[in-house]
Design an enzyme around this catalytic site. Structure first.
Site, PDB file in Angstrom:
ATOM      1  N   HIS A 148      12.252  17.145 -18.459  1.00 12.29           N
ATOM      2  CA  HIS A 148      10.857  17.534 -18.192  1.00 12.29           C
ATOM      3  C   HIS A 148      10.731  19.049 -18.126  1.00 12.29           C
ATOM      4  O   HIS A 148      11.715  19.770 -18.019  1.00 12.29           O
ATOM      5  CB  HIS A 148      10.378  16.924 -16.866  1.00 12.29           C
ATOM      6  CG  HIS A 148      10.104  15.456 -16.954  1.00 12.29           C
ATOM      7  ND1 HIS A 148      11.072  14.501 -16.744  1.00 12.29           N
ATOM      8  CD2 HIS A 148       8.972  14.777 -17.280  1.00 12.29           C
ATOM      9  CE1 HIS A 148      10.541  13.300 -16.897  1.00 12.29           C
ATOM     10  NE2 HIS A 148       9.275  13.436 -17.221  1.00 12.29           N
ATOM     11  N   LYS A 152       8.363  20.713 -12.807  1.00  7.33           N
ATOM     12  CA  LYS A 152       8.344  19.387 -12.175  1.00  7.33           C
ATOM     13  C   LYS A 152       9.034  19.437 -10.824  1.00  7.33           C
ATOM     14  O   LYS A 152      10.143  19.955 -10.704  1.00  7.33           O
ATOM     15  CB  LYS A 152       9.030  18.370 -13.085  1.00  7.33           C
ATOM     16  CG  LYS A 152       8.983  16.957 -12.504  1.00  7.33           C
ATOM     17  CD  LYS A 152       9.393  15.911 -13.525  1.00  7.33           C
ATOM     18  CE  LYS A 152       9.383  14.516 -12.946  1.00  7.33           C
ATOM     19  NZ  LYS A 152       8.062  14.156 -12.352  1.00  7.33           N
TER      20      LYS A 152
HETATM   21  N1  LIG Z   1       2.333   8.470 -14.176  1.00  6.25           N
HETATM   22  C1  LIG Z   1       2.324   9.310 -15.230  1.00  6.25           C
HETATM   23  O1  LIG Z   1       2.097   8.909 -16.389  1.00  6.25           O
HETATM   24  C2  LIG Z   1       2.535  10.759 -14.984  1.00  6.25           C
HETATM   25  C3  LIG Z   1       2.796  11.189 -13.708  1.00  6.25           C
HETATM   26  N2  LIG Z   1       2.880  12.523 -13.420  1.00  6.25           N
HETATM   27  C4  LIG Z   1       3.030  12.881 -12.011  1.00  6.25           C
HETATM   28  O2  LIG Z   1       1.788  13.413 -11.583  1.00  6.25           O
HETATM   29  C5  LIG Z   1       1.996  14.340 -10.528  1.00  6.25           C
HETATM   30  C6  LIG Z   1       1.282  15.632 -10.853  1.00  6.25           C
HETATM   31  O3  LIG Z   1       1.907  16.191 -11.982  1.00  6.25           O
HETATM   32  P1  LIG Z   1       1.269  17.540 -12.603  1.00  6.25           P
HETATM   33  O4  LIG Z   1      -0.154  17.312 -12.940  1.00  6.25           O
HETATM   34  O5  LIG Z   1       2.224  18.020 -13.636  1.00  6.25           O
HETATM   35  O6  LIG Z   1       1.360  18.510 -11.338  1.00  6.25           O
HETATM   36  P2  LIG Z   1       0.532  19.850 -11.059  1.00  6.25           P
HETATM   37  O7  LIG Z   1       1.251  20.554  -9.965  1.00  6.25           O
HETATM   38  O8  LIG Z   1       0.226  20.541 -12.327  1.00  6.25           O
HETATM   39  O9  LIG Z   1      -0.850  19.287 -10.496  1.00  6.25           O
HETATM   40  C7  LIG Z   1      -0.941  18.680  -9.222  1.00  6.25           C
HETATM   41  C8  LIG Z   1      -2.331  18.974  -8.768  1.00  6.25           C
HETATM   42  O10 LIG Z   1      -2.611  18.233  -7.614  1.00  6.25           O
HETATM   43  C9  LIG Z   1      -3.006  19.103  -6.569  1.00  6.25           C
HETATM   44  N3  LIG Z   1      -2.377  18.642  -5.345  1.00  6.25           N
HETATM   45  C10 LIG Z   1      -3.006  18.152  -4.298  1.00  6.25           C
HETATM   46  N4  LIG Z   1      -2.159  17.776  -3.365  1.00  6.25           N
HETATM   47  C11 LIG Z   1      -0.936  18.023  -3.818  1.00  6.25           C
HETATM   48  C12 LIG Z   1       0.347  17.831  -3.278  1.00  6.25           C
HETATM   49  N5  LIG Z   1       0.528  17.274  -2.062  1.00  6.25           N
HETATM   50  N6  LIG Z   1       1.402  18.205  -4.000  1.00  6.25           N
HETATM   51  C13 LIG Z   1       1.205  18.731  -5.241  1.00  6.25           C
HETATM   52  N7  LIG Z   1      -0.012  18.944  -5.812  1.00  6.25           N
HETATM   53  C14 LIG Z   1      -1.071  18.575  -5.094  1.00  6.25           C
HETATM   54  C15 LIG Z   1      -2.597  20.486  -6.950  1.00  6.25           C
HETATM   55  O11 LIG Z   1      -3.671  21.317  -6.576  1.00  6.25           O
HETATM   56  P3  LIG Z   1      -3.400  22.551  -5.625  1.00  6.25           P
HETATM   57  O12 LIG Z   1      -2.446  23.409  -6.377  1.00  6.25           O
HETATM   58  O13 LIG Z   1      -4.770  23.129  -5.493  1.00  6.25           O
HETATM   59  O14 LIG Z   1      -2.801  22.026  -4.387  1.00  6.25           O
HETATM   60  C16 LIG Z   1      -2.475  20.458  -8.460  1.00  6.25           C
HETATM   61  O15 LIG Z   1      -3.647  20.927  -9.072  1.00  6.25           O
HETATM   62  C17 LIG Z   1       3.509  14.444 -10.373  1.00  6.25           C
HETATM   63  O16 LIG Z   1       3.924  13.579  -9.342  1.00  6.25           O
HETATM   64  C18 LIG Z   1       4.044  13.920 -11.706  1.00  6.25           C
HETATM   65  O17 LIG Z   1       5.339  13.360 -11.617  1.00  6.25           O
HETATM   66  C19 LIG Z   1       2.739  13.494 -14.392  1.00  6.25           C
HETATM   67  C20 LIG Z   1       2.512  13.116 -15.686  1.00  6.25           C
HETATM   68  C21 LIG Z   1       2.413  11.712 -16.087  1.00  6.25           C
HETATM   69  O1  LIG Z   2       5.995  15.366 -13.971  1.00  7.42           O
HETATM   70  C1  LIG Z   2       5.758  15.002 -15.151  1.00  7.42           C
HETATM   71  O2  LIG Z   2       5.360  15.763 -16.068  1.00  7.42           O
HETATM   72  C2  LIG Z   2       5.940  13.563 -15.458  1.00  7.42           C
HETATM   73  N1  LIG Z   2       6.224  12.777 -14.452  1.00  7.42           N
HETATM   74  C3  LIG Z   2       6.308  11.349 -14.523  1.00  7.42           C
HETATM   75  C4  LIG Z   2       7.625  10.874 -13.923  1.00  7.42           C
HETATM   76  O3  LIG Z   2       8.021  11.475 -12.884  1.00  7.42           O
HETATM   77  O4  LIG Z   2       8.191   9.906 -14.466  1.00  7.42           O
HETATM   78  C5  LIG Z   2       5.950  10.771 -15.859  1.00  7.42           C
HETATM   79  C6  LIG Z   2       6.183  11.648 -17.054  1.00  7.42           C
HETATM   80  O5  LIG Z   2       7.538  11.539 -17.454  1.00  7.42           O
HETATM   81  C7  LIG Z   2       5.775  13.072 -16.855  1.00  7.42           C
END
Ligand SMILES: NC(=O)C1=CN([C@@H]2O[C@H](COP(=O)(O)OP(=O)(O)OC[C@H]3O[C@@H](n4cnc5c(N)ncnc54)[C@H](OP(=O)(O)O)[C@@H]3O)[C@@H](O)[C@H]2O)C=CC1
Ligand SMILES: O=C(O)C1=N[C@H](C(=O)O)C[C@H](O)C1
Length: 255
Positions: A148, A152
């Site tokens: 990743h 992450k």
């Molecule tokens: N299920 C799936 O298909 C996928 C899952 N994911 C998961 O989604 C989650 C978010 O990934 P991603 O979008 O890359 O992360 P980012 O850090 O880019 O975004 C997270 C967002 O959520 C907000 N936020 C609010 N509370 C929290 C917290 N407790 N911890 C972290 N962020 C918080 C942050 O805002 P602020 O900075 O204002 O706090 C930030 O804008 C991860 O757990 C990842 O593993 C990611 C891609 C695909």
């Molecule tokens: O953090 C990410 O970007 C992603 N997180 C998910 C995971 O923890 O499996 C899904 C995807 O692989 C992207």
């Protein structure tokens, strides 16, 4: 019937993709988008409001479902508010500890909750077949590598953990070995788990099954986060009509 969607983590990597996918979806309307520290005031023309207003937005804007990609701590807060308000909750957030996972489960007594560590349809296909591969190759060494982007938080990925559950259900394994260093010969029955973090790689998962002078490699590679967002929006449209309970992405795509 239009699905009224609330979005959390709105200015995050995935939050932006979810807004994109929902705006372009002809059965969806975004009724609010929130973030803890909204660095942008709008995403794709959608106003981003403070997460502090989440509870009141649930009653004022009456979403049918919330889509969450944040962090475990926030996801628990959001799902508990959705349970109180009777609003369905779709989360792709990963890295939950046992207590946080239990909170998600408890919320599903009050509202429909769908958690998927990966919303790519190809990963669901991989989850469906990896156990069969393990059953067909008893005694083969199994290693899992997930790759990743360098931003992450959690390791190994939620997807890796889900794949490992299927592997362990279908073979004789003793432990997960996370990385190796020093004098570390492979023990019989272990599963090597390796998490690579580099660049802006969207998400790759590979399972290696090796033995008998041959190897089988099962790989999924996501090229764009839109893959995940599309699956999450489909899940939100699907869950809008469901009663309280704990659902998974397979329930959505098997229909
Ligand atoms: N299920 C799936 O298909 C996928 C899952 N994911 C998961 O989604 C989650 C978010 O990934 P991603 O979008 O890359 O992360 P980012 O850090 O880019 O975004 C997270 C967002 O959520 C907000 N936020 C609010 N509370 C929290 C917290 N407790 N911890 C972290 N962020 C918080 C942050 O805002 P602020 O900075 O204002 O706090 C930030 O804008 C991860 O757990 C990842 O593993 C990611 C891609 C695909
Ligand atoms: O953090 C990410 O970007 C992603 N997180 C998910 C995971 O923890 O499996 C899904 C995807 O692989 C992207």
């Amino acid at each position: 019937m239009t699905t009224r969607i609330g979005v959390t983590g709105a200015t995050g990597r995935m939050g932006r993709e979810v807004i994109d996918a929902a705006v372009d979806h002809d059965e969806c309307e975004i009724v609010f988008a929130v973030n803890r520290n909204p660095d942008d005031r709008t995403v794709r023309g959608v106003d981003v409001e403070s997460a502090g207003a989440f509870d009141s937005l649930l009653t004022e804007r009456e979403p049918t479902a919330v889509i969450d990609f944040t962090g475990p701590e926030s996801a628990v807060d959001y799902v508990e508010a959705c349970a109180d308000a009777g609003v369905a909750f779709v989360t792709g957030t990963t890295g939950f500890n046992d207590d946080q996972a239990a909170a998600l489960e408890a919320a599903s007594d009050e509202t429909a909750v769908l958690h998927a560590p990966n919303f790519a349809r190809g990963v669901q296909a991989l989850v469906n077949v990896v156990g069969e591969a393990v059953r067909n190759l008893p005694g083969y060494d199994v290693e899992l590598v997930e790759t990743h982007h360098n931003g992450k938080r959690d390791a190994p990925s939620g997807t890796a953990n889900r794949l490992l559950e299927e592997i362990e259900k279908n073979g004789e394994f003793t432990e997960r070995t996370h990385g190796r260093e020093g004098d570390a010969p492979r023990e019989a029955g272990e599963i090597g788990v390796h998490a690579l973090r580099a660049g802006n790689i969207t998400g790759e998962h590979e399972i290696v099954l090796a033995g008998n002078d041959e190897e089988v490699r099962l790989t999924h590679r996501a090229e764009d986060r839109g893959v995940f967002a599309a699956g999450a929006v489909d899940a939100a449209v699907w869950i809008a009509g469901q009663k309280a309970g704990n659902y998974e992405f397979a329930d959505v795509i098997d229909e």
